[in-house]
Design a protein around this motif. Structure first.
Motif, mmCIF file in Angstrom:
data_model
loop_
_atom_site.group_PDB
_atom_site.id
_atom_site.type_symbol
_atom_site.label_atom_id
_atom_site.label_comp_id
_atom_site.label_asym_id
_atom_site.label_seq_id
_atom_site.Cartn_x
_atom_site.Cartn_y
_atom_site.Cartn_z
ATOM 1 N N PRO A 123 9.790 10.100 92.788
ATOM 2 C CA PRO A 123 10.234 11.428 92.350
ATOM 3 C C PRO A 123 9.152 12.159 91.545
ATOM 4 C CG PRO A 123 11.324 9.712 91.091
ATOM 5 C CD PRO A 123 10.593 9.012 92.179
ATOM 6 N N LYS A 124 9.191 13.495 91.616
ATOM 7 C CA LYS A 124 8.236 14.325 90.851
ATOM 8 C C LYS A 124 8.855 14.633 89.493
ATOM 9 C CE LYS A 124 7.649 17.957 93.607
ATOM 10 N NZ LYS A 124 8.463 17.827 94.831
ATOM 11 N N VAL A 125 8.181 14.266 88.430
ATOM 12 C CA VAL A 125 8.697 14.496 87.078
ATOM 13 C C VAL A 125 7.684 15.301 86.283
ATOM 14 C CG1 VAL A 125 9.319 13.363 84.905
ATOM 15 C CG2 VAL A 125 10.104 12.411 87.070
ATOM 16 N N LYS A 126 8.190 16.263 85.501
ATOM 17 C CA LYS A 126 7.296 17.057 84.655
ATOM 18 C C LYS A 126 7.516 16.686 83.208
ATOM 19 C CE LYS A 126 4.595 20.756 83.966
ATOM 20 N NZ LYS A 126 4.206 21.870 84.811
ATOM 21 N N LEU A 127 6.429 16.429 82.463
ATOM 22 C CA LEU A 127 6.516 16.126 81.030
ATOM 23 C C LEU A 127 6.048 17.358 80.263
ATOM 24 C CD1 LEU A 127 6.694 14.348 78.486
ATOM 25 C CD2 LEU A 127 4.510 13.374 79.084
ATOM 26 N N ILE A 128 6.964 17.932 79.483
ATOM 27 C CA ILE A 128 6.608 19.105 78.683
ATOM 28 C C ILE A 128 6.347 18.662 77.256
ATOM 29 C CG2 ILE A 128 7.457 21.317 77.803
ATOM 30 C CD1 ILE A 128 9.148 21.552 80.317
ATOM 31 N N GLY A 129 5.167 18.981 76.714
ATOM 32 C CA GLY A 129 4.833 18.593 75.354
ATOM 33 C C GLY A 129 5.124 19.713 74.377
ATOM 34 N N THR A 130 5.702 19.363 73.218
ATOM 35 C CA THR A 130 5.993 20.392 72.224
ATOM 36 C C THR A 130 5.181 20.179 70.950
ATOM 37 O OG1 THR A 130 7.805 19.108 71.294
ATOM 38 C CG2 THR A 130 8.352 20.647 73.060
ATOM 39 N N GLY A 131 4.385 19.118 70.861
ATOM 40 C CA GLY A 131 3.524 18.954 69.690
ATOM 41 C C GLY A 131 3.407 17.543 69.160
ATOM 42 N N GLY A 132 4.314 16.663 69.509
ATOM 43 C CA GLY A 132 4.240 15.319 68.935
ATOM 44 C C GLY A 132 3.241 14.428 69.661
#
Lengths: 657, 261
Positions: free
Chosen positions: B97-106
């Motif tokens: 599966p295609k998964v997107k990891l969104i970073g918010t700062g940690g």
């Protein structure tokens, strides 16, 4: 006709071939020939109320099966900037072990399980560590920086040990040379292992976090006895400050050994200094043997073209293996044979007393593949498990050459087979290169086994939770007044009194030199006698008896004083020791009474001798005067204890006869 | 542009380094009233005082030298630190599966610079692959750093940005989304997103770590693996939080908030 290969004969031949001599026969020339080199890391618990980085009490210990909670952790290595994992970290990760910690409320808090950041470093520990560093003549740092040292074997729940350097570049004085010290650091102690079976390791956390000092020497020692001497010296030095814990487990040594062309191998956690000479001697020769194996292998072919060949076999086809597995109730979901081309004569090559190269492979199968021992046999097994025909059969099955090759047969859980094959191959490839860098575990018989890959120096990084701690010059000066007399001076003092050096260990480790000195100078006893009583007879009583309450060594001074003031013969001291130690509050008169030893006057003794003389003549054993003397001596020996000396008794008897 | 040869040093310590011409990353021999010290000069942390110099000695430990005690210093060598992390390709596997990891700062995963002790965040797919290689067996991962805010400072602005980004990814046909988030307000953001992203066709998993990702005992890697598995393979099409269950490494927890309409 094919010559039958004799593993035992090969073992002996290779042992002699590399020039192994038992330690008792070895001379400095032997050690110079192989380039013996050794350094020490001496660990000692500092005596403090609390642990290093939290407020839990230090020095409280629990039994293994009493605990309030158990938690499980899995350790992962962190990549370095080189894109590589530290070798040890990678090895531990491959073992896929489940680590279980048993926690008791009284001795552990959330800091120990890495759920709380550290408190500021225990100041009592820091102060005592500085004094200990000053005693070792080290240069004290201006600011103490706490560092994290990664340990993935699970012995520390965080996966790292907090440690800090207190001093660098010092020295200690041995009997005939100086040994330089690299550094002294203050660190937290690790968990105690309860068990390590298969893929599960269990620890307890009582000792975790207790402050520990580590004194590291340069590898200046050139023979096994020097290493022991240095270890003892550092031990006395630490104890003489009165700032360290004593007792079992309070101190342990890591010893580093190498030979010319070898590598620094660390023998970890040596519990008794008396083991050190045998361990270092054997390790140095083990490395020498591995270098010989390296030369043989490289003369037979290149490592670049070398490859192991493996195959699963049906254990039912080989009666010996089947029997062995059944008799020992071993897990053998799969049985694998691995052909090692060109390894003929090397699996049974000597490496240590009673151990051959095959043991090196077996040790790694246990540690890395987690297969419990006994986990293998081989074509040259000193234990002769396979018979001749089976050996030939196996060579045929695996397309090997019985004249030039060797094989290993291993068994275990199916899920561990892949790692097992990798482990065997890896160790054999290392054999072409020489001595692998390892941490090894020590045994009482002076041999070692593989424990883990030697950790790299680059597994350390600053502890981001702790601020650096400044150490001012004024503070250091104020601590200098707490330094004890230098140990080497004390040793010389004992020597000047003519006290045999075999008594030194006891006197120095119990810090009794002051006591001995007072008995000699204030009471006028002869030094050798005092030492033989205290460090000889009393030491042995202490080892075999339990005291009713805590024993104060000052009581020994009182004993010597009592005997002198009451004009008793010195010979009474020895029989009294047991009572003196066992009942610390009982007065000396009562102890003597309980020994049922009467006080005789000289006339009384002479009368007794006369009586015995008549008795002897009546019984009529012989007319020999010597026999009569000996017989009377025998009868009276014990009775006259405390009244006169044995020498005087003999003189009186001879006079009468 | 001139190089900063005295990184982090100020006041008295800076003066001393300049006086003896010894730079940060220089190998130095220092004579003091307490004896001789030898090692590599390291940068000084901005939170620490100006009366000590930091030295990394040969055994790998750091020590501080009191500036007042220094009588002489000489630089015997120099080797500047290089913080470059070697790039590794995240291997893409057909069928995962295609998964997107969104970073918010940690910091979800880190790498260590042992020489200096710096903790370097790993964020790009290649860096994450290096730190947690198991991810490649779970999904085909892409990453995007949306913004870099401490989670205690997050508010409606950030929630909005996140919701819009999630919407865009869903339109692009992603199979699952992971959002890396600080643990302080993980639950607030998750609750807000539950309201803002309704009838999601895919799993949206917020993930953090209790123990910092540079330490071996960190829960970061396992949390990330659980989150990736949930995002890629589960049929829980809603917003949820993935963290550790107990303090023991026994299991992870997925917590979601179901809305009744």
């Amino acid at each position: 006709m094919k010559q039958k290969f004799d593993p035992k004969a090969n073992y002996e031949a290779t042992k002699n071939g590399i020039g192994y001599v038992p330690r008792k026969e070895a001379t400095q020339k032997n050690y110079d020939e192989i380039g013996f080199m050794s350094g020490l890391e001496v660990h000692q618990q500092v005596d403090t109320e609390a642990k290093s980085f939290c407020r839990c009490p230090a020095g409280m210990f629990n039994s293994s099966d009493i605990y309030d909670a158990e938690i499980i952790r899995h350790m992962r290595p962190t990549l370095s900037e080189l894109g590589e994992y530290d070798g040890t970290a990678l090895m531990e990760f491959r073992t896929k072990k489940e680590i279980v910690y048993r926690i008791k409320n009284e001795t552990a808090c959330t800091y120990e399980v890495d759920d709380t950041p550290p408190f500021p470093l225990n100041r009592e520990a820091l102060e005592k560590a500085i004094v200990l560093a000053l005693a070792s003549k080290l240069n004290i740092v201006g600011e103490v920086h706490i560092t994290r040292k990664q340990y993935l074997d699970g012995s520390i729940p965080t996966g790292f040990q907090r440690t800090a350097i207190i001093g660098v570049e010092g020295e200690i004085q041995l009997s005939n040379k100086k040994v330089r010290l690299i550094q002294l650091s203050l660190e937290e102690d690790s968990c105690r292992e309860i068990s390590d079976i298969g893929h599960r390791r269990v620890y307890k956390t009582d000792r975790l976090g207790m402050p520990l000092i580590e004194t590291v020497t340069y590898p200046d020692m050139v023979n096994p006895d020097e290493v022991k001497e240095a270890a003892n010296y550092i031990r006395f030095l630490n104890r003489s400050t009165g700032l360290v814990r004593t007792g079992i487990g309070a101190g342990r040594e890591d010893v580093n050994v190498s030979c010319t062309g070898g590598t620094r191998v660390e023998i970890k956690g040596v519990a008794h200094n008396s083991w050190i000479p045998e361990l270092t001697h054997n390790e140095c020769y083990r490395q020498w043997a591995l270098l010989n194996i390296k030369n043989i292998l490289n003369s037979r072919g290149s490592v670049n073209t070398w490859k192991a060949i493996s195959k699963f076999i049906d254990v039912n086809d080989y009666k010996s293996i089947n029997n062995y597995i059944n008799t020992n109730s071993l897990i053998a979901e799969k049985v694998m044979v691995i052909l090692l081309p060109n390894f003929k004569g090397l699996l049974s090559h000597f490496t240590q007393p009673k151990k051959a190269f095959a043991n090196e492979i077996s040790d790694r199968l246990k540690v890395i593949a987690c297969i419990e021992k006994p986990n293998m046999t081989n074509s040259e097994d000193l234990n002769n498990i396979l018979d001749e025909k089976e050996i030939t059969d196996i060579f045929t099955t695996i397309n090997g050459n019985e004249e030039t090759d060797a094989f290993v047969v291993l068994w275990g859980p199916e899920s561990d087979m892949k790692t097992a094959l990798e482990t065997v191959e890896e160790r054999c490839v290392m054999a072409f290169k020489g001595v692998p860098e390892e941490t090894r575990k020590s045994f009482k018989d002076g041999t070692t086994i593989f424990e883990r890959v030697l950790p790299g120096a680059d597994r350390m990084y600053p502890d981001t939770d702790s601020a650096p701690i400044p150490v001012s010059s004024e503070y250091i000066d104020s601590l200098k007044s707490r330094l004890p007399i230098i140990v080497s001076e004390r040793i010389n003092q004992l020597k000047s009194w003519g006290i045999p050096s075999s008594y030194n260990t006891y006197i120095l480790s119990k810090n009794l030199i002051g006591l001995v000195e007072r008995i000699i100078t204030e009471l006028g006893y002869e030094p050798k006698f005092v030492a033989s009583i205290i460090a000889g007879k009393f030491k042995s009583v202490e080892g075999r008896t339990n005291s009713e309450s805590k024993f104060n060594y000052e009581r020994l001074f009182d004993l010597f004083k009592f005997v002198k003031e009451n004009n008793l013969d010195n010979g009474i001291i020895n029989p009294m020791l047991k009572g003196v130690y066992k009942y610390p509050n009982l007065n000396f008169e009562t102890i003597i009474e309980n020994l049922k030893i009467k006080q005789y006057s000289k006339d009384g003794i002479i009368a007794e001798i006369k009586l015995l003389k008549e008795e002897f003549n009546k019984i009529g054993f012989s007319n020999n005067n010597k026999n009569m003397t000996d017989w009377i001596m025998g009868k009276m020996k014990r009775k006259i204890t405390g009244s006169i000396s044995l020498k005087e008794l003999r003189t009186l008897i001879v006079k009468e006869i | 542009m001139s190089e900063d040869f005295f990184q982090g040093y100020k006041g008295i310590a800076l003066e001393l380094l300049k006086k003896f011409n010894v730079r940060v990353w220089g190998q130095a021999e220092i004579e003091t009233t307490r004896g001789k010290f030898k090692g590599t000069i390291l940068p000084r942390s901005e939170n620490d005082d100006d009366t000590h110099i930091v030295l990394k000695i040969i055994t790998g430990y750091n020590i501080g030298i009191d500036v007042d005690t220094v009588t002489n210093m000489i630089e015997t060598g120099y080797k500047k630190a290089n913080y470059k992390i070697p790039e590794k390709e995240f291997p893409y596997t057909e069928g995962l599966p295609k998964v997107k990891l969104i970073g918010t700062g940690g910091t979800i995963a880190s790498r260590l610079d042992y020489r200096t002790g710096a903790v370097i965040p790993a964020f790009s797919p290649g860096e994450l692959y290096g730190a947690v290689p198991e991810l490649a067996d779970i999904c085909n991962l892409n990453t995007e750093k949306l913004f870099a805010v401490f989670s205690e400072n997050m508010g409606p602005e950030q929630y909005k940005t996140l919701a819009i980004a999630i919407g865009k990814e869903i339109e692009n046909g992603i199979d699952g989304i992971i959002i890396g988030h600080g643990t302080d307000t993980l639950h607030h953001t998750a609750a807000a997103l539950t309201f803002m992203v309704q009838n999601s066709p895919i799993p949206i998993v917020l993930v953090g770590s209790q123990r910092s990702s540079d330490r071996p005992s960190s829960d970061a890697a396992l949390n990330l693996m659980h989150a990736a598995y949930t995002a890629g393979h589960s049929d829980i099409a809603e917003t949820m939080v993935c963290m550790f269950g107990p303090t023991s490494d026994e299991y992870g927890l997925l917590i979601g908030l179901l809305l009744e309409q």
